[in-house]
Design a protein around this motif. Structure first.
Motif, short mmCIF file in Angstrom:
data_model
loop_
_atom_site.label_atom_id
_atom_site.label_comp_id
_atom_site.label_asym_id
_atom_site.label_seq_id
_atom_site.Cartn_x
_atom_site.Cartn_y
_atom_site.Cartn_z
N GLY A 51 26.39 38.99 40.07
CA GLY A 51 26.05 39.91 41.15
C GLY A 51 27.07 41.00 41.42
O GLY A 51 26.91 41.79 42.33
N VAL A 52 28.13 41.06 40.62
CA VAL A 52 29.15 42.09 40.81
C VAL A 52 28.80 43.29 39.94
O VAL A 52 28.58 43.15 38.74
N PRO A 53 28.74 44.49 40.51
CA PRO A 53 28.43 45.67 39.70
C PRO A 53 29.42 45.83 38.54
O PRO A 53 30.60 45.50 38.66
N LYS A 54 28.93 46.34 37.43
CA LYS A 54 29.74 46.47 36.20
C LYS A 54 31.01 47.29 36.44
O LYS A 54 32.05 46.99 35.89
N GLN A 55 30.92 48.32 37.27
CA GLN A 55 32.10 49.15 37.53
C GLN A 55 33.19 48.33 38.22
O GLN A 55 34.36 48.42 37.86
N ASP A 56 32.81 47.53 39.22
CA ASP A 56 33.79 46.68 39.90
C ASP A 56 34.31 45.60 38.98
O ASP A 56 35.49 45.27 38.98
N GLN A 57 33.42 45.03 38.19
CA GLN A 57 33.82 43.99 37.25
C GLN A 57 34.87 44.51 36.28
O GLN A 57 35.88 43.87 36.03
N ALA A 58 34.65 45.70 35.73
CA ALA A 58 35.60 46.29 34.79
C ALA A 58 36.97 46.49 35.43
O ALA A 58 38.00 46.31 34.78
N PHE A 59 37.00 46.83 36.71
CA PHE A 59 38.26 47.08 37.40
C PHE A 59 39.02 45.78 37.68
O PHE A 59 40.24 45.72 37.53
N ASP A 78 45.43 39.57 37.22
CA ASP A 78 45.94 38.21 37.34
C ASP A 78 45.46 37.52 38.62
O ASP A 78 45.33 36.31 38.67
N ASP A 79 45.19 38.32 39.65
CA ASP A 79 44.78 37.75 40.93
C ASP A 79 43.27 37.79 41.15
O ASP A 79 42.80 37.71 42.28
N LYS A 80 42.48 37.85 40.08
CA LYS A 80 41.03 37.99 40.23
C LYS A 80 40.39 36.82 40.97
O LYS A 80 39.33 36.96 41.55
N GLU A 81 41.03 35.67 41.02
CA GLU A 81 40.47 34.52 41.72
C GLU A 81 40.35 34.77 43.22
O GLU A 81 39.58 34.09 43.90
N GLN A 119 38.04 42.93 54.42
CA GLN A 119 37.33 43.28 53.20
C GLN A 119 37.46 44.77 52.95
O GLN A 119 37.14 45.58 53.83
N GLU A 120 37.95 45.13 51.78
CA GLU A 120 38.09 46.54 51.41
C GLU A 120 37.11 46.94 50.33
O GLU A 120 36.84 48.12 50.15
N VAL A 121 36.62 45.96 49.59
CA VAL A 121 35.61 46.20 48.56
C VAL A 121 34.57 45.10 48.66
O VAL A 121 34.79 44.08 49.29
N GLY A 122 33.46 45.32 48.04
CA GLY A 122 32.43 44.29 47.99
C GLY A 122 31.18 44.68 48.73
O GLY A 122 30.95 45.86 49.02
N LEU A 123 30.36 43.70 49.03
CA LEU A 123 29.08 43.89 49.68
C LEU A 123 28.96 42.96 50.86
O LEU A 123 29.66 41.95 50.93
#
Length: 132
Positions: free
Chosen positions: A6-14, A19-22, A50-54
């Motif tokens: 459910g994460v947009p590809k642009q956000d996923q790529a970033f 290292d802290d993706k968890e 929350q600064e990013v997300g949905l």
């Protein structure tokens, strides 16, 4: 569950190589509330900073309940940080049970100018029968 579901590809790529993706992982949770009259007030959810997300709200029960429960319901009032959200900006996402309330964060969004926790409130008005 896949961290990137459910994460947009642009956000996923970033974020995917950080290292802290968890810190992006959240626990899906379900709960229930009931109201028998409009005097029961609102339910308020305290959300993390929350600064990013949905921001997505899901309903029960039925695979396509979101249109009836949220999009076409004149008796529901949803606020984010006390700001009334405009239902015409919502869309069904990622399935028929859920509605995406906020698609982005930024200077012009309801999430702007918050430095701490965020608050999502849901109020049902004109209750003629119990709401669950």
């Amino acid at each position: 569950k896949d961290l990137w579901h459910g994460v947009p590809k642009q956000d996923q790529a970033f974020y995917e190589d950080r290292d802290d993706k968890e810190v992006c992982r959240h626990l899906d949770g379900c709960g229930a509330i009931s109201a028998t009259s409009k005097d029961n007030g609102s339910v308020v959810f305290r959300l993390p900073k929350q600064e990013v997300g949905l921001v997505v709200l899901c309903g029960c029960c039925g695979k396509d309940i979101a249109t009836e429960m949220f999009l076409n319901n004149p008796d529901i009032e949803i606020r984010y940080n006390s700001q009334l959200l405009d239902p015409t900006t919502w869309d069904i996402w990622p399935n028929g049970k859920c509605v995406r309330l906020l698609k982005k964060f930024g200077a012009a969004s309801a999430a702007a100018a918050t430095t701490g926790h965020n608050y999502l409130s849901v109020k049902v008005q004109n209750i003629t029968e119990p709401v669950r």
